[in-house]
Scaffold this motif. Structure first.
Motif, mmCIF file in Angstrom:
data_model
loop_
_atom_site.group_PDB
_atom_site.id
_atom_site.type_symbol
_atom_site.label_atom_id
_atom_site.label_comp_id
_atom_site.label_asym_id
_atom_site.label_seq_id
_atom_site.Cartn_x
_atom_site.Cartn_y
_atom_site.Cartn_z
ATOM 1 N N ILE A 1 37.287 42.387 28.841
ATOM 2 C CA ILE A 1 36.207 42.023 29.753
ATOM 3 C C ILE A 1 36.779 41.788 31.148
ATOM 4 O O ILE A 1 36.170 42.180 32.129
ATOM 5 N N LEU A 2 37.942 41.186 31.219
ATOM 6 C CA LEU A 2 38.558 40.957 32.524
ATOM 7 C C LEU A 2 38.858 42.278 33.211
ATOM 8 O O LEU A 2 38.645 42.424 34.420
ATOM 9 N N PHE A 3 39.325 43.262 32.437
ATOM 10 C CA PHE A 3 39.589 44.581 33.004
ATOM 11 C C PHE A 3 38.303 45.192 33.544
ATOM 12 O O PHE A 3 38.291 45.769 34.630
ATOM 13 N N LEU A 4 37.206 45.055 32.799
ATOM 14 C CA LEU A 4 35.924 45.593 33.228
ATOM 15 C C LEU A 4 35.481 44.957 34.542
ATOM 16 O O LEU A 4 35.036 45.639 35.460
ATOM 17 N N ILE A 5 35.642 43.650 34.647
ATOM 18 C CA ILE A 5 35.271 42.955 35.878
ATOM 19 C C ILE A 5 36.161 43.411 37.034
ATOM 20 O O ILE A 5 35.680 43.672 38.142
ATOM 21 N N LEU A 6 37.453 43.543 36.776
ATOM 22 C CA LEU A 6 38.387 43.966 37.813
ATOM 23 C C LEU A 6 38.056 45.360 38.316
ATOM 24 O O LEU A 6 38.012 45.617 39.517
ATOM 25 N N VAL A 7 37.784 46.284 37.405
ATOM 26 C CA VAL A 7 37.532 47.667 37.777
ATOM 27 C C VAL A 7 36.179 47.838 38.452
ATOM 28 O O VAL A 7 36.041 48.609 39.394
ATOM 29 N N THR A 8 35.160 47.101 37.980
ATOM 30 C CA THR A 8 33.814 47.327 38.529
ATOM 31 C C THR A 8 33.501 46.480 39.748
ATOM 32 O O THR A 8 32.654 46.866 40.543
ATOM 33 N N ASP A 9 34.141 45.347 39.918
ATOM 34 C CA ASP A 9 33.788 44.464 41.033
ATOM 35 C C ASP A 9 34.706 44.597 42.246
ATOM 36 O O ASP A 9 34.312 44.250 43.343
ATOM 37 N N LEU A 10 35.909 45.075 42.060
ATOM 38 C CA LEU A 10 36.854 45.120 43.166
ATOM 39 C C LEU A 10 36.440 46.084 44.277
ATOM 40 O O LEU A 10 36.392 45.678 45.446
ATOM 41 N N PRO A 11 36.132 47.359 43.990
ATOM 42 C CA PRO A 11 35.758 48.262 45.098
ATOM 43 C C PRO A 11 34.527 47.809 45.886
ATOM 44 O O PRO A 11 34.561 47.828 47.125
ATOM 45 N N PRO A 12 33.425 47.366 45.224
ATOM 46 C CA PRO A 12 32.301 46.892 46.038
ATOM 47 C C PRO A 12 32.637 45.642 46.844
ATOM 48 O O PRO A 12 32.146 45.469 47.963
ATOM 49 N N SER A 13 33.487 44.788 46.294
ATOM 50 C CA SER A 13 33.876 43.580 47.033
ATOM 51 C C SER A 13 34.659 43.935 48.285
ATOM 52 O O SER A 13 34.460 43.335 49.347
ATOM 53 N N ILE A 14 35.534 44.899 48.173
ATOM 54 C CA ILE A 14 36.299 45.337 49.345
ATOM 55 C C ILE A 14 35.352 45.945 50.377
ATOM 56 O O ILE A 14 35.475 45.673 51.576
ATOM 57 N N ALA A 15 34.396 46.740 49.910
ATOM 58 C CA ALA A 15 33.440 47.360 50.836
ATOM 59 C C ALA A 15 32.607 46.298 51.548
ATOM 60 O O ALA A 15 32.373 46.388 52.755
ATOM 61 N N LEU A 16 32.160 45.273 50.819
ATOM 62 C CA LEU A 16 31.384 44.201 51.444
ATOM 63 C C LEU A 16 32.237 43.394 52.420
ATOM 64 O O LEU A 16 31.753 42.944 53.450
ATOM 65 N N GLY A 17 33.498 43.195 52.079
ATOM 66 C CA GLY A 17 34.386 42.437 52.955
ATOM 67 C C GLY A 17 34.672 43.144 54.265
ATOM 68 O O GLY A 17 34.937 42.506 55.283
ATOM 69 N N MET A 18 34.643 44.460 54.258
ATOM 70 C CA MET A 18 34.926 45.238 55.461
ATOM 71 C C MET A 18 33.689 45.470 56.318
ATOM 72 O O MET A 18 33.781 45.928 57.435
ATOM 73 N N GLU A 19 32.514 45.160 55.770
ATOM 74 C CA GLU A 19 31.272 45.383 56.506
ATOM 75 C C GLU A 19 31.162 44.371 57.645
ATOM 76 O O GLU A 19 31.384 43.174 57.456
ATOM 77 N N PRO A 20 30.803 44.816 58.843
ATOM 78 C CA PRO A 20 30.668 43.867 59.959
ATOM 79 C C PRO A 20 29.476 42.933 59.737
ATOM 80 O O PRO A 20 28.452 43.331 59.180
ATOM 81 N N GLY A 21 29.622 41.697 60.176
ATOM 82 C CA GLY A 21 28.564 40.703 60.008
ATOM 83 C C GLY A 21 27.433 40.882 60.994
ATOM 84 O O GLY A 21 27.597 41.506 62.035
ATOM 85 N N GLU A 22 26.292 40.310 60.644
ATOM 86 C CA GLU A 22 25.146 40.351 61.550
ATOM 87 C C GLU A 22 25.269 39.197 62.533
ATOM 88 O O GLU A 22 25.504 38.059 62.150
#
Length: 110
Positions: A1-22
């Motif tokens: 389950i940890l692997f599933l969370i790591l694989v599925t949540d990491l790329p979107p989290s990086i994308a959200l972190g790089m998005e400029p704020g409003e």
């Protein structure tokens, strides 16, 4: 389950972190006290996402069982297949990989 969370949540989290704020986000008013945090349409969306994802993964698993276990789907029939442990593991692996891919697709499209 940890692997599933790591694989599925990491790329979107990086994308959200790089998005400029409003710039005006702090000027918006908060939601009213009476308004729930999770609205009805959100509950419906979550339940529907879960139901569709579950149905798709179950279908993929059944197809993988039929492919790897000589057309057998039920456990009593699979136990009769030669080297059923390895074949069952292959079918489970296919279902798990499908789940990971489905979660990644869902995270980028919703």
């Amino acid at each position: 389950i940890l692997f599933l969370i790591l694989v599925t949540d990491l790329p979107p989290s990086i994308a959200l972190g790089m998005e400029p704020g409003e710039k005006t986000i702090l000027k918006e008013h908060p939601r009213p006290r009476k308004e729930p945090v999770v609205l009805t349409w959100m509950w419906v969306s979550m339940v529907m996402n879960g139901a569709v994802l579950s149905a798709v993964i179950i279908v993929v698993y059944i197809i993988a069982l039929m492919n790897y276990c000589d057309g057998k789907v039920f456990q009593s029939d699979i136990n009769q297949v030669e080297d059923f442990g390895s074949k069952l593991m292959d079918a489970r692996t296919v279902a798990f990989i499908a789940l990971v891919w489905a979660e990644n697709v869902r995270s980028y499209t919703s």
